[in-house]
Design a protein around this motif. Structure first.
Motif, PDB file in Angstrom:
ATOM      1  N   VAL A  57       0.917  -1.293   0.000  1.00 40.34           N
ATOM      2  CA  VAL A  57      -0.061  -0.066  -0.144  1.00 40.34           C
ATOM      3  C   VAL A  57       1.013   1.239  -0.077  1.00 40.34           C
ATOM      4  O   VAL A  57       1.630   1.435   1.060  1.00 40.34           O
ATOM      5  CB  VAL A  57      -0.818  -0.078   1.227  1.00 40.34           C
ATOM      6  N   ASP A  66     -12.340  -4.049   2.013  1.00 39.64           N
ATOM      7  CA  ASP A  66     -10.861  -3.658   1.695  1.00 39.64           C
ATOM      8  C   ASP A  66     -10.747  -2.052   1.789  1.00 39.64           C
ATOM      9  O   ASP A  66      -9.787  -1.157   2.232  1.00 39.64           O
ATOM     10  CB  ASP A  66     -10.582  -4.198   0.396  1.00 39.64           C
ATOM     11  N   LEU A  67     -11.941  -1.444   1.176  1.00 37.56           N
ATOM     12  CA  LEU A  67     -11.872   0.022   1.392  1.00 37.56           C
ATOM     13  C   LEU A  67     -11.794   0.570   2.793  1.00 37.56           C
ATOM     14  O   LEU A  67     -11.196   1.473   3.200  1.00 37.56           O
ATOM     15  CB  LEU A  67     -12.954   0.611   0.547  1.00 37.56           C
ATOM     16  N   GLN A  92     -10.320  -0.796   5.428  1.00 40.82           N
ATOM     17  CA  GLN A  92      -9.165  -1.020   5.651  1.00 40.82           C
ATOM     18  C   GLN A  92      -8.252   0.040   5.200  1.00 40.82           C
ATOM     19  O   GLN A  92      -7.334   0.525   6.114  1.00 40.82           O
ATOM     20  CB  GLN A  92      -8.587  -2.331   5.337  1.00 40.82           C
ATOM     21  N   ARG A  93      -8.477   0.319   3.903  1.00 40.84           N
ATOM     22  CA  ARG A  93      -7.496   1.389   3.261  1.00 40.84           C
ATOM     23  C   ARG A  93      -7.761   2.771   3.662  1.00 40.84           C
ATOM     24  O   ARG A  93      -6.864   3.529   3.926  1.00 40.84           O
ATOM     25  CB  ARG A  93      -7.658   1.442   1.888  1.00 40.84           C
ATOM     26  N   LEU A 127      -5.933   2.813   7.279  1.00 36.38           N
ATOM     27  CA  LEU A 127      -4.412   2.862   7.026  1.00 36.38           C
ATOM     28  C   LEU A 127      -3.979   4.391   6.546  1.00 36.38           C
ATOM     29  O   LEU A 127      -2.864   4.525   7.148  1.00 36.38           O
ATOM     30  CB  LEU A 127      -4.114   1.792   5.840  1.00 36.38           C
ATOM     31  N   ASP A 128      -4.849   4.935   5.891  1.00 34.07           N
ATOM     32  CA  ASP A 128      -4.528   6.171   5.359  1.00 34.07           C
ATOM     33  C   ASP A 128      -4.615   7.306   6.762  1.00 34.07           C
ATOM     34  O   ASP A 128      -4.344   8.279   6.495  1.00 34.07           O
ATOM     35  CB  ASP A 128      -5.509   6.834   4.304  1.00 34.07           C
ATOM     36  N   LEU A 138      -6.543  -6.533   0.711  1.00 36.25           N
ATOM     37  CA  LEU A 138      -5.751  -6.722   1.759  1.00 36.25           C
ATOM     38  C   LEU A 138      -6.115  -8.096   2.498  1.00 36.25           C
ATOM     39  O   LEU A 138      -7.170  -8.143   2.963  1.00 36.25           O
ATOM     40  CB  LEU A 138      -5.518  -5.480   2.419  1.00 36.25           C
ATOM     41  N   ASP A 144      -4.058   3.735  -6.207  1.00 36.53           N
ATOM     42  CA  ASP A 144      -3.497   2.197  -5.754  1.00 36.53           C
ATOM     43  C   ASP A 144      -3.753   2.287  -4.229  1.00 36.53           C
ATOM     44  O   ASP A 144      -4.450   1.210  -3.368  1.00 36.53           O
ATOM     45  CB  ASP A 144      -1.946   2.075  -5.849  1.00 36.53           C
ATOM     46  N   ALA A 145      -3.324   3.168  -3.287  1.00 38.31           N
ATOM     47  CA  ALA A 145      -3.459   2.988  -1.836  1.00 38.31           C
ATOM     48  C   ALA A 145      -4.852   3.189  -1.423  1.00 38.31           C
ATOM     49  O   ALA A 145      -5.275   2.544  -0.403  1.00 38.31           O
ATOM     50  CB  ALA A 145      -2.456   4.194  -1.230  1.00 38.31           C
ATOM     51  N   LEU A 146      -5.710   4.076  -2.078  1.00 40.58           N
ATOM     52  CA  LEU A 146      -7.060   4.193  -1.486  1.00 40.58           C
ATOM     53  C   LEU A 146      -8.032   3.267  -2.042  1.00 40.58           C
ATOM     54  O   LEU A 146      -9.184   2.878  -1.495  1.00 40.58           O
ATOM     55  CB  LEU A 146      -7.415   5.758  -1.658  1.00 40.58           C
ATOM     56  N   GLY A 197      -7.496   0.438  -4.351  1.00 48.30           N
ATOM     57  CA  GLY A 197      -6.818  -0.772  -4.369  1.00 48.30           C
ATOM     58  C   GLY A 197      -6.690  -1.092  -6.025  1.00 48.30           C
ATOM     59  O   GLY A 197      -6.637  -2.398  -6.559  1.00 48.30           O
TER      60      GLY A 197
END
Length: 409
Positions: free
Chosen positions: A9, A63-64, A66-67, A70-71, A121, A402-404, A406
């Motif tokens: 990520v 998954d969103l 999680q992202r 993480l952000d 993830l 990519d990070a937000l 996926g």
């Protein structure tokens, strides 16, 4: 049981916003404020027909989550189960003349491969019902000792009346609960139950079916709901941040699981938010194994469809919405992916700072992925029509998507 490899990520400048999300239990939006480690449990597959687009849409939603976390510079403790012994799995294995355990492992491995391709993830713990049995048995025994469970012809049932908060996840009336119980694995018409809604905790061994040592419960296998409770309590504890799954799990699965946990611990609630993804239809009907109208991620991949396009097709619909998979949905996603990749392939472009902020704002607002996609579309159009002079912008956009979202560009 092992999960699947994690995709990297990318780190982004700045910091994301706290997630405001729809909570089924309260019927409205709440802002989640986890501690340094955000805790999420998402109900996994029963591995006999993996992975269809409905599955993928559900796991994409979480998954969103999680992202977004993480952000915000939090860690995420994500747990997912696999219901690797259950009636539908046993029925499918018997129908196809295959060992049930081999079928479960085959389909679970296919699910792992699809999750890897879609850049989902992985959970920190990925646990099958069978391996959880040593932790399930003591919980059922404890519920029995607390007077919250009872025996009926060798089977052990949970008494829904043992939890004063029963019904506060789904808010359904008794008639609707009874109907859904019958449709979704319950046995409301079984004679001798204290309440037609009482769910099975431990099923006594039956001829021709797998069974395990249940201590004082006798040989048998666990019920559906207690499986997830045992795994969640063991790894996350009570009061974790999000209990997630498809909207078809609101009742009975999440309602019953919450009551099991609350009766066991005397604490309320099991989860701070109950979050549910919508259903995906095909040809006007909900996509389901029983209807046989499934679109499989693995089949799309074998046909040469880029997994990034499949993911974009999922992201084009709000996670809570019910929607229909069509060839046009996929074509639109393929076209969008091509435009985005062309836009980030140039050496410079319009500033991306505002775009990153728009994506963050959209996702923090109840995971509004369609709004995030529209924001990227606008940047890509500006890139195509007028370009820009920011040498770092295409790279920033690529890393943010990519990070937000996926999606690897």
């Amino acid at each position: 049981m092992h999960a699947w490899p994690a995709s990297e990520v990318p780190a982004l400048p700045g910091q994301g916003r706290d997630l405001r999300i729809h909570d089924t239990a309260t019927g409205g939006p709440i802002t989640l404020d986890p501690g340094p480690v955000a805790r999420i449990y998402v109900c996994g597959i029963t591995p006999y027909d993996a992975t269809h687009i409905g599955h993928a849409a559900t796991y994409n939603a979480f998954d969103l989550v999680q992202r977004v976390w993480l952000d915000t510079k939090r860690q995420v403790h994500y747990v997912q189960n696999v219901t690797d012994v259950d009636d539908p799995l046993l029925e499918r294995a018997e129908r196809d003349g295959i060992d049930w355990a081999a079928l479960a492992e085959q389909e679970t491995q296919l699910f792992r491969e699809d999750m890897t391709a879609l850049r989902m993830l992985p959970p920190r713990q990925y646990i099958g019902a069978v391996e959880a049995i040593p932790g399930i048995v003591p919980l059922v025994e404890r519920l029995r000792d607390l007077g919250a469970a009872y025996e009926l012809e060798g089977d052990t049932y949970f008494s829904v009346e043992a939890d004063p908060h029963f019904g506060q996840v789904s808010h359904l009336d008794a008639a609707a609960m009874r109907l859904l119980s019958a449709e979704r694995g319950g046995d409301p018409d079984r004679p001798g139950k204290k309440n037609p809604l009482d769910p099975m905790l431990w099923s006594a061994a039956r001829e021709g079916e797998p069974s395990w040592d249940g201590g004082s419960l006798g040989r048998g296998r666990p019920g559906w709901h207690i499986e997830c409770v045992a795994i969640a309590l063991d790894h996350l504890g009570m009061g974790f941040d999000v209990q997630g799954g498809g909207s078809d799990l609101v009742f009975p699965h999440h309602e019953m699981g919450a009551s099991h946990a609350q009766a066991l611990t005397g604490e309320f609630p099991m989860a701070k938010a109950y979050v549910h993804a919508g259903m995906v239809a095909l040809h006007g009907e909900k996509m389901s194994k029983s209807k046989g109208n499934l679109v499989f991620v693995s089949r799309l991949r074998r046909d040469g469809v880029d997994p990034a396009a499949i993911r974009l097709a999922l992201l084009a619909h709000h996670y809570r919405a019910d929607w229909e998979w069509t060839d046009q949905v996929l074509r639109d996603a393929v076209t969008r992916l091509g435009h985005w990749r062309a836009a980030v392939s140039r050496p410079d472009g319009p500033s991306a700072e505002a775009l990153v902020d728009e994506i963050r704002e959209a996702l923090a607002n109840d995971l509004d992925a369609p709004a995030a996609l529209t924001a990227v579309d606008h940047w890509a159009v500006a890139q195509e029509q007028q370009g820009g002079t920011d040498m770092g912008a295409p790279g920033v956009v690529s890393r943010a998507v990519d990070a937000l979202l996926g999606v690897a560009l």
